[in-house]
Design a protein around this motif. Structure first.
Motif, short mmCIF file in Angstrom:
data_model
loop_
_atom_site.label_atom_id
_atom_site.label_comp_id
_atom_site.label_asym_id
_atom_site.label_seq_id
_atom_site.Cartn_x
_atom_site.Cartn_y
_atom_site.Cartn_z
N UNK A 170 0.85 -1.19 0.00
CA UNK A 170 0.00 0.00 0.00
C UNK A 170 0.88 1.23 0.00
N UNK A 171 0.36 2.35 -0.51
CA UNK A 171 1.13 3.60 -0.51
C UNK A 171 0.22 4.79 -0.37
N UNK A 172 0.70 5.78 0.36
CA UNK A 172 0.10 7.11 0.33
C UNK A 172 0.73 7.83 -0.85
N UNK A 173 -0.09 8.20 -1.80
CA UNK A 173 0.40 8.83 -3.03
C UNK A 173 -0.12 10.26 -3.08
N UNK A 174 0.79 11.24 -3.21
CA UNK A 174 0.35 12.62 -3.27
C UNK A 174 1.05 13.35 -4.42
N UNK A 175 0.42 14.41 -4.87
CA UNK A 175 1.00 15.18 -5.96
C UNK A 175 2.34 15.78 -5.53
N UNK A 176 3.27 15.84 -6.46
CA UNK A 176 4.57 16.45 -6.20
C UNK A 176 4.44 17.96 -6.33
N UNK A 177 4.80 18.67 -5.26
CA UNK A 177 4.72 20.12 -5.24
C UNK A 177 6.10 20.70 -5.55
N UNK A 178 6.20 21.44 -6.62
CA UNK A 178 7.45 22.10 -6.95
C UNK A 178 7.47 23.45 -6.24
N UNK A 179 8.44 23.61 -5.35
CA UNK A 179 8.48 24.86 -4.61
C UNK A 179 9.43 24.82 -3.44
N UNK A 180 9.13 25.61 -2.42
CA UNK A 180 10.02 25.82 -1.28
C UNK A 180 9.59 24.95 -0.10
N UNK A 181 10.58 24.34 0.54
CA UNK A 181 10.34 23.55 1.74
C UNK A 181 10.53 24.42 2.97
N UNK A 182 9.57 24.37 3.88
CA UNK A 182 9.57 25.24 5.05
C UNK A 182 9.28 24.40 6.29
N UNK A 183 9.97 24.71 7.37
CA UNK A 183 9.72 24.04 8.64
C UNK A 183 9.45 25.10 9.71
N UNK A 184 8.62 24.75 10.67
CA UNK A 184 8.30 25.70 11.74
C UNK A 184 8.01 24.92 13.02
N UNK A 185 8.46 25.47 14.14
CA UNK A 185 8.17 24.91 15.45
C UNK A 185 7.05 25.70 16.12
N UNK A 186 6.14 24.97 16.75
CA UNK A 186 5.12 25.58 17.60
C UNK A 186 5.28 24.98 19.00
#
Length: 364
Positions: A170-186
């Motif tokens: 089985x696989x979770x399949x999602x569209x590939x997003x071309x762009x910027x990777x961002x991380x944030x802590x809350x």
């Protein structure tokens, strides 16, 4: 004040702060050969699982428990222990609860959660065979559980999907997003949440370059992206998770579509924490200690916020100037070296871009 810390691998990041606060430290660890066992006041080697730490906490009459666990598998056991210890013994455990862990530790659950609370996430489908695929290539194939890029494949053709299914059913399949990777802590405790400045982790690549191999910077400065939107969205996710501790969230921003996409959220210390600390002066692991001793405050964090330019560079083995003691504190240094030998990284900060460039040149 006496605190039990679970896990020694991250303890050197906060040992200086624990001592600065005059806290008596007790630590449990399942590996007697683990690092940092010489730092706390007391160390107990216990079997894997949360029963040993719970018994030590009760025996030592600790005032709070702070798990320092940076991997996903034990988090659900920590969450069950949290609910039991807080209910039966009134000892605060600074960690996410069962509901939050169940929603975030499985990527399929996380996708459904995003949809439920109205947060945009890349289009996806659950595949039980390659024939079910309806999304356009390229697509990203993932397993429901896993971290650090494990079991992730960017598929450019049906042959790539078929190859992935040679290993998984089985696989979770999602569209590939071309762009910027961002991380944030809350950070969240007692129903209060604060989103720290977003971090830029580079551009997505069709080759699937691992985040550890990318140069990261803070604060995030991506053309067309409002950082307030990232912070507002991250706050909304954390508020709906309604739990305690650190929430680290990954987003993608598509400049072409002018759209921010939520990718995943983790309820544990994360790999961008040094860069966040360098950028704004707030150390998320130290804030776990503040939560435990009753000193976590949104107003206090707001008063202590700093504004720096920062970068994190993979160096393999660092050979530059030595930082001051304590070596893991930006309160005493403008750079920190972290990570195991062969995979070390340097996180540095300065008050201007030019000063940062000069510092990096000196360190390299």
């Amino acid at each position: 004040m006496k605190i039990l810390f679970i896990g020694s691998r991250l303890y050197d990041d906060i040992d200086w702060y624990v001592k600065e606060k005059g806290i008596e430290s007790v630590l449990t660890e399942s590996n007697e050969e683990a690092i940092n066992l010489d730092l706390p006041d007391q160390v107990f080697i216990v079997p894997r699982g949360m029963d040993g730490p719970k018994q030590v906490a009760l025996m030592q009459k600790v005032d709070a428990i702070v798990p320092l666990i940076g991997i996903d598998p034990p988090l659900i056991d920590v969450a069950h222990m949290k609910e039991e210890v807080e209910r039966d013994f009134r000892i605060p455990v600074i960690a996410a609860d069962v509901r939050a862990v169940e929603l975030t530790s499985n990527k399929i659950n996380t996708k459904e959660f995003y949809t439920e609370i109205g947060v945009t996430t890349p289009e996806y489908q659950i595949l039980n065979s390659p024939d079910e695929l309806t999304l356009d290539f390229p697509v990203v194939l993932k397993q429901g559980e896993g971290q650090g890029g494990k079991d992730i494949k960017i598929a450019k053709s049906i042959e790539d999907v078929e190859e992935y299914f040679n290993q998984f059913s089985q696989a979770l399949c999602e569209e590939f997003i071309e762009g910027s990777e961002i991380s944030i802590e809350v950070l969240g405790y007692g129903g209060e949440y604060v989103a720290l400045p977003p971090i830029y982790k580079g551009e997505t690549t069709i080759e699937g370059t691992h985040p550890l191999n990318k140069v990261k910077t803070g604060p995030c400065m991506v053309e067309g992206l409002d950082n307030n939107l990232v912070q507002h969205t991250a706050y909304k996710v954390a508020k709906n998770l309604d739990s305690d501790g650190i929430f680290e969230m990954d987003f993608m921003y598509s400049k072409q579509k002018d759209q921010l996409y939520a990718i995943e959220v983790n309820t544990r210390p994360n790999g961008t924490r040094y860069l966040t600390t360098a950028t704004c002066g707030i150390n998320s692991l130290c804030e776990l200690v503040n939560m435990a001793i009753g000193e976590f405050s949104l107003a206090d964090i707001s008063d202590r916020l700093e504004y720096h330019y920062s970068t994190e560079i993979p160096v393999g083995n660092y050979g530059g100037p030595s930082p001051k003691e304590p070596v893991k504190s930006f309160a005493y240094n403008d750079f920190v070296v972290h990570g195991p030998e062969g995979y070390q990284r340097v996180t540095a900060r300065a008050n201007s871009k030019k000063d940062l460039e000069n510092l990096v040149e000196k360190l390299m």
